[in-house]
Design a protein around this motif. Structure first.
Motif, short mmCIF file in Angstrom:
data_model
loop_
_atom_site.label_atom_id
_atom_site.label_comp_id
_atom_site.label_asym_id
_atom_site.label_seq_id
_atom_site.Cartn_x
_atom_site.Cartn_y
_atom_site.Cartn_z
N LEU A 1 -8.44 -12.20 9.38
CA LEU A 1 -9.77 -12.09 8.95
C LEU A 1 -9.84 -11.36 7.61
N PRO A 2 -10.97 -11.96 6.94
CA PRO A 2 -11.16 -11.44 5.60
C PRO A 2 -11.35 -9.99 5.63
N TYR A 3 -10.78 -9.26 4.62
CA TYR A 3 -10.68 -7.76 4.46
C TYR A 3 -10.36 -7.24 3.41
N GLN A 4 -11.55 -6.89 2.69
CA GLN A 4 -11.58 -5.97 1.35
C GLN A 4 -10.95 -6.82 0.29
N GLY A 5 -11.26 -8.15 0.33
CA GLY A 5 -10.62 -9.23 -0.68
C GLY A 5 -9.31 -9.59 -0.46
N ALA A 6 -8.63 -9.52 0.78
CA ALA A 6 -7.43 -10.05 1.24
C ALA A 6 -7.55 -10.44 2.59
N THR A 7 -6.48 -10.64 3.46
CA THR A 7 -6.57 -11.18 4.63
C THR A 7 -5.84 -10.22 5.62
N LEU A 8 -6.53 -9.81 6.63
CA LEU A 8 -6.17 -8.66 7.55
C LEU A 8 -5.31 -9.70 8.70
N CYS A 9 -4.25 -9.09 9.19
CA CYS A 9 -3.57 -9.94 9.82
C CYS A 9 -3.26 -8.98 11.17
N THR B 1 7.02 -4.79 24.43
CA THR B 1 5.53 -4.84 23.29
C THR B 1 5.69 -5.45 22.13
N GLN B 2 4.70 -6.43 21.95
CA GLN B 2 4.60 -7.08 20.67
C GLN B 2 3.66 -6.28 19.89
N VAL B 3 4.44 -5.92 18.67
CA VAL B 3 3.50 -5.32 17.52
C VAL B 3 3.17 -6.14 16.51
N ASN B 4 1.98 -6.13 15.91
CA ASN B 4 1.77 -6.80 14.45
C ASN B 4 1.42 -5.58 13.66
N CYS B 5 1.86 -5.61 12.35
CA CYS B 5 1.53 -4.59 11.51
C CYS B 5 1.42 -5.08 10.20
N GLN B 6 1.10 -4.50 9.05
CA GLN B 6 0.64 -4.72 7.93
C GLN B 6 0.51 -3.47 7.00
N PHE B 7 0.89 -3.25 5.93
CA PHE B 7 0.82 -2.32 4.77
C PHE B 7 -0.54 -2.40 4.39
N TRP B 8 -1.34 -1.31 4.16
CA TRP B 8 -2.67 -1.02 3.38
C TRP B 8 -2.56 -0.09 2.32
N GLY B 9 -2.89 -0.44 0.83
CA GLY B 9 -2.85 0.48 -0.04
C GLY B 9 -3.87 0.39 -1.18
N ARG B 10 -4.08 1.44 -2.17
CA ARG B 10 -4.97 1.54 -3.07
C ARG B 10 -4.50 0.40 -4.18
N ASP B 11 -5.41 -0.31 -4.73
CA ASP B 11 -5.23 -1.17 -6.21
C ASP B 11 -6.38 -0.97 -7.26
N PRO B 12 -6.16 -0.22 -8.03
CA PRO B 12 -7.27 0.25 -8.79
C PRO B 12 -7.40 -0.93 -9.79
N PRO C 1 -12.72 -3.78 -8.90
CA PRO C 1 -13.63 -2.95 -8.41
C PRO C 1 -14.00 -2.89 -6.82
N ALA C 2 -14.41 -1.80 -6.36
CA ALA C 2 -14.54 -1.63 -4.85
C ALA C 2 -15.65 -2.56 -4.47
N PRO C 3 -15.61 -3.01 -3.24
CA PRO C 3 -14.56 -2.77 -2.36
C PRO C 3 -13.37 -3.52 -2.22
N ASN C 4 -13.08 -4.24 -3.41
CA ASN C 4 -11.72 -5.01 -3.28
C ASN C 4 -10.67 -4.29 -3.95
N ASN C 5 -10.70 -3.07 -4.23
CA ASN C 5 -9.83 -2.14 -4.83
C ASN C 5 -8.65 -1.70 -3.86
N THR C 6 -8.25 -2.50 -2.90
CA THR C 6 -7.19 -2.24 -2.14
C THR C 6 -6.28 -3.47 -2.04
N THR C 7 -5.15 -3.12 -1.42
CA THR C 7 -4.28 -4.41 -1.24
C THR C 7 -3.49 -4.37 0.26
N LEU C 8 -3.28 -5.41 0.71
CA LEU C 8 -2.55 -5.68 1.96
C LEU C 8 -1.40 -6.39 1.74
#
Length: 126
Positions: A35-43, A95-106, A109-116
């Motif tokens: 899914l599109p998420y803050q300028g990246a792809t959420l998994c 249990t199947q687990v899906n995971c992904q790190f999210w962090g700040r990326d200055p 500009p907002a709302p795309n100032n994060t990273t996945l």
């Protein structure tokens, strides 16, 4: 290895992240998505849970680069009392687990100032 009974020993990490930034691990047990998420792809498919805040470390300030690393021992987190309280499913074999790190990326500009990070899927063992 991911384990329902081991108290430690399964480190999930992401390298080449922005240095000295707080982040967290998104996770879920309802499969993967793209899914599109803050300028990246959420998994991670909703509903999404998260770990507590983690600092990426890396090159000391004032440097602003990609030497940061996010890391968490998911076996330890799964058995912790929180906060935040982990999903009980993290301690259930199979249990199947899906995971992904999210962090700040200055750098953006907002709302795309994060990273996945890239996504990871794993299965909890005994």
């Amino acid at each position: 290895s991911p384990s329902a009974s081991a108290g430690s020993g399964f480190i999930v990490s992401a390298t080449n992240m922005r240095n000295n930034k707080n982040g967290l691990l998104f996770y879920g047990v309802n499969g993967a998505t793209a899914l599109p998420y803050q300028g990246a792809t959420l998994c991670v498919s909703p509903p999404i849970k998260r770990t507590g805040s983690i600092n990426s470390g890396g090159t000391p300030a004032p440097a602003n680069d990609c030497t940061g690393v996010y890391a968490i021992d998911m076996n330890t987190f799964a058995l912790s009392a929180g906060p935040p309280l982990p999903l009980a499913a993290l301690s259930v074999p199979g249990t199947q687990v899906n995971c992904q790190f999210w962090g700040r990326d200055p750098g953006f500009p907002a709302p795309n100032n994060t990273t996945l990070s890239d996504g990871l899927e794993y299965s909890v063992g005994p």
